[in-house]
Design a protein around this motif. Structure first.
Motif, mmCIF file in Angstrom:
data_model
loop_
_atom_site.group_PDB
_atom_site.id
_atom_site.type_symbol
_atom_site.label_atom_id
_atom_site.label_comp_id
_atom_site.label_asym_id
_atom_site.label_seq_id
_atom_site.Cartn_x
_atom_site.Cartn_y
_atom_site.Cartn_z
ATOM 1 N N UNK A 106 56.211 46.894 28.285
ATOM 2 C CA UNK A 106 57.478 46.875 27.276
ATOM 3 C C UNK A 106 58.157 45.910 27.845
ATOM 4 N N UNK A 107 59.011 46.059 28.889
ATOM 5 C CA UNK A 107 59.512 46.379 30.478
ATOM 6 C C UNK A 107 59.311 45.460 31.331
ATOM 7 N N UNK A 108 58.011 44.519 31.013
ATOM 8 C CA UNK A 108 57.438 43.841 32.339
ATOM 9 C C UNK A 108 55.917 43.059 32.306
ATOM 10 N N UNK A 109 56.308 42.449 32.683
ATOM 11 C CA UNK A 109 54.350 41.166 33.059
ATOM 12 C C UNK A 109 55.006 41.447 34.321
ATOM 13 N N UNK A 110 53.417 41.651 35.272
ATOM 14 C CA UNK A 110 53.043 41.379 36.388
ATOM 15 C C UNK A 110 51.190 40.639 36.106
ATOM 16 N N UNK A 111 52.082 39.212 36.767
ATOM 17 C CA UNK A 111 51.267 38.718 37.654
ATOM 18 C C UNK A 111 50.088 38.234 38.693
ATOM 19 N N UNK A 112 49.358 38.989 38.494
ATOM 20 C CA UNK A 112 48.717 38.106 39.650
ATOM 21 C C UNK A 112 47.268 37.533 40.013
ATOM 22 N N UNK A 113 47.241 36.642 41.101
ATOM 23 C CA UNK A 113 46.060 35.957 41.116
ATOM 24 C C UNK A 113 45.419 36.954 42.280
ATOM 25 N N UNK A 114 44.000 36.251 41.977
ATOM 26 C CA UNK A 114 42.866 36.822 41.978
ATOM 27 C C UNK A 114 41.810 35.965 42.732
ATOM 28 N N UNK A 115 41.177 35.996 43.348
ATOM 29 C CA UNK A 115 39.856 34.751 43.973
ATOM 30 C C UNK A 115 38.953 35.389 43.766
ATOM 31 N N UNK A 116 37.400 34.858 44.269
ATOM 32 C CA UNK A 116 36.189 35.064 43.270
ATOM 33 C C UNK A 116 35.618 36.254 44.082
ATOM 34 N N UNK A 117 36.517 36.840 45.243
ATOM 35 C CA UNK A 117 36.042 38.013 46.814
ATOM 36 C C UNK A 117 36.574 39.179 45.465
ATOM 37 N N UNK A 175 40.467 39.235 46.140
ATOM 38 C CA UNK A 175 41.571 39.800 46.536
ATOM 39 C C UNK A 175 42.152 39.070 46.092
ATOM 40 N N UNK A 176 43.635 39.877 46.410
ATOM 41 C CA UNK A 176 45.111 39.859 45.517
ATOM 42 C C UNK A 176 45.204 38.310 46.459
ATOM 43 N N UNK A 177 45.619 36.819 45.735
ATOM 44 C CA UNK A 177 46.707 36.125 46.600
ATOM 45 C C UNK A 177 48.006 36.278 46.854
ATOM 46 N N UNK A 178 48.768 35.693 45.218
ATOM 47 C CA UNK A 178 49.360 35.644 44.322
ATOM 48 C C UNK A 178 49.901 37.349 43.964
ATOM 49 N N UNK A 179 50.935 36.947 43.036
ATOM 50 C CA UNK A 179 52.023 38.110 42.561
ATOM 51 C C UNK A 179 53.465 38.048 42.048
ATOM 52 N N UNK A 180 53.427 38.135 40.843
ATOM 53 C CA UNK A 180 55.127 37.972 40.665
ATOM 54 C C UNK A 180 55.439 38.543 39.395
ATOM 55 N N UNK A 181 56.810 39.811 39.531
ATOM 56 C CA UNK A 181 56.590 40.073 38.245
ATOM 57 C C UNK A 181 57.802 39.674 37.303
#
Length: 388
Positions: free
Chosen positions: A357-368, A370-376
């Motif tokens: 309700x308070x947050x959108x968390x965006x996570x970009x994840x590669x084919x292996x 691995x997290x390579x970008x994030x944003x809230x």
């Protein structure tokens, strides 16, 4: 011998219904049984006891190849199991049980994934389709409630075989348990198969839905920017265009705390295939306080700074994310980032979005994985936004 050649796959989940689709090689009848299973500490299919109690069953005795059954009167955010059956005069076939989950209601956290270009990247893919298989398998590990595909799921939508080769085939296991939504990309090529295989609300090339505390709006940018005038408009981006008017009505009526819009052509990307004419939509998105826009077409990952009125605005801006996920085309990126780009990388990937309700968390994840970008993006009870 009657055979299931696509699916089953899940469409259009609501808090009390879901649509189950599949295709058989020979016209046949359709039947779905829904089971409610007991949750236990360990055991069958993710800590659920083998389903035995039938909640409901829906039959359609008419013969067809593409089957679509909508199950209603279910409970919100509840895991069920389903089995499908088809039968004709000579044989019968069944599949399942597989788990499904209805949509959650307001105030309940959930997650979804975003990707694209499972077909659009095919001309550059040297893995003979293994990349698509790996992409679906990696998304499955994150157990999303549903997935958005931002176009180009096939190489040529008018080629029947492409729908299985690039999409339903590699995604078979994933789609049995995970509903998906999609928008039209240029590779779908205005094909009738899109309309036959998808169980979206009419007219299917644009629509909207609520899930939890998010309102989602799907647009057809290939209708706004026709093939014969690409990348420019034929004056479709104006009042009186049915889709343009729909967008305004839809966002005006939306009451969810978060608003997400997705369409294929990107108005902002520091790379090839930026379609700047679509920035004509941005004042509408800004007026109705859209939070995130997902695009594709350029086969890279890119996240913008929050943008409003053509400038960076960390208080009221919209974040534009290009998730050209199934492929990596570093040559399509500009030599240097443009002013609107926050993060960009050309690798096979998908995006995971976790919603509260308070947050959108965006996570970009590669084919292996691995997290390579994030944003809230955080928003308080008064609607004041903070982007981290």
């Amino acid at each position: 011998m009657l055979t299931i050649i696509k699916g089953p796959y899940l469409q259009w989940p609501t808090i009390n219904s879901i649509t189950i689709m599949w295709e058989t090689d020979i016209p046949s009848s359709s039947k779905v049984e829904i089971y409610l299973a007991e949750r236990i500490h360990s055991g069958y299919q993710g800590n659920y006891k083998k389903p035995e109690y039938i909640v409901t069953a829906v039959c359609d005795e008419s013969f067809r190849n593409i089957h679509s059954i909508t199950i209603e009167h279910l409970l919100p955010g509840t895991t069920y199991f389903y089995k499908i059956y088809s039968e004709n005069d000579k044989s019968e076939v069944e599949a399942g049980p597989y788990p499904l989950k209805t949509a959650v209601g307001r105030g309940v956290p959930f997650s979804f994934t975003v990707t694209s270009e499972t077909g659009g990247y095919s001309g550059f893919d040297q893995t003979n389709g293994q990349l698509n298989v790996d992409l679906f398998a990696q998304m499955q590990r994150y157990r999303p409630d549903f997935t958005l595909f931002v176009g180009d799921v096939v190489n040529d939508g008018k080629e029947y075989a492409d729908w299985d080769k690039y999409f339903f085939g590699p995604g078979r296991d994933f789609m049995r348990t995970t509903p998906f939504y999609s928008c039209l990309g240029n590779h779908e090529n205005y094909a009738s198969w899109y309309y036959e295989f998808m169980g979206f609300a009419p007219p299917k090339n644009y629509y909207s839905f609520d899930y939890g505390d998010v309102h989602f709006t799907c647009l057809d940018s290939t209708d706004f920017v026709k093939k014969d005038s690409y990348p420019f408009s034929q004056d479709e981006l104006r009042p009186g265009n049915p889709q343009y008017d729909f967008l305004i009505r839809d966002l005006q009526a939306a009451t969810a705390k978060w608003k997400i819009v997705y369409f294929h052509y990107p108005p902002y990307v520091s790379g090839g295939y930026q379609v700047e004419v679509l920035r004509q939509l941005c004042p509408i998105l800004e007026e109705y306080e859209v939070d995130l826009v997902f695009n594709s077409h350029t086969i890279v990952y890119e996240r913008s700074h929050p943008i409003r009125a053509g400038e960076i605005d960390f208080d009221k801006g919209i974040v534009y994310i290009v998730s050209g996920g199934a492929g990596a085309m570093p040559d399509w990126l500009l030599p240097k980032r443009d002013w609107h780009t926050s993060q960009s990388l050309a690798v096979p990937h998908f995006v995971q979005v976790v919603v509260t309700l308070e947050q959108l968390e965006v996570r970009a994840i590669d084919l292996e994985g691995r997290l390579f970008d994030t944003m809230q993006i955080r928003k308080n009870a008064d609607g004041v936004k903070m982007i981290l």
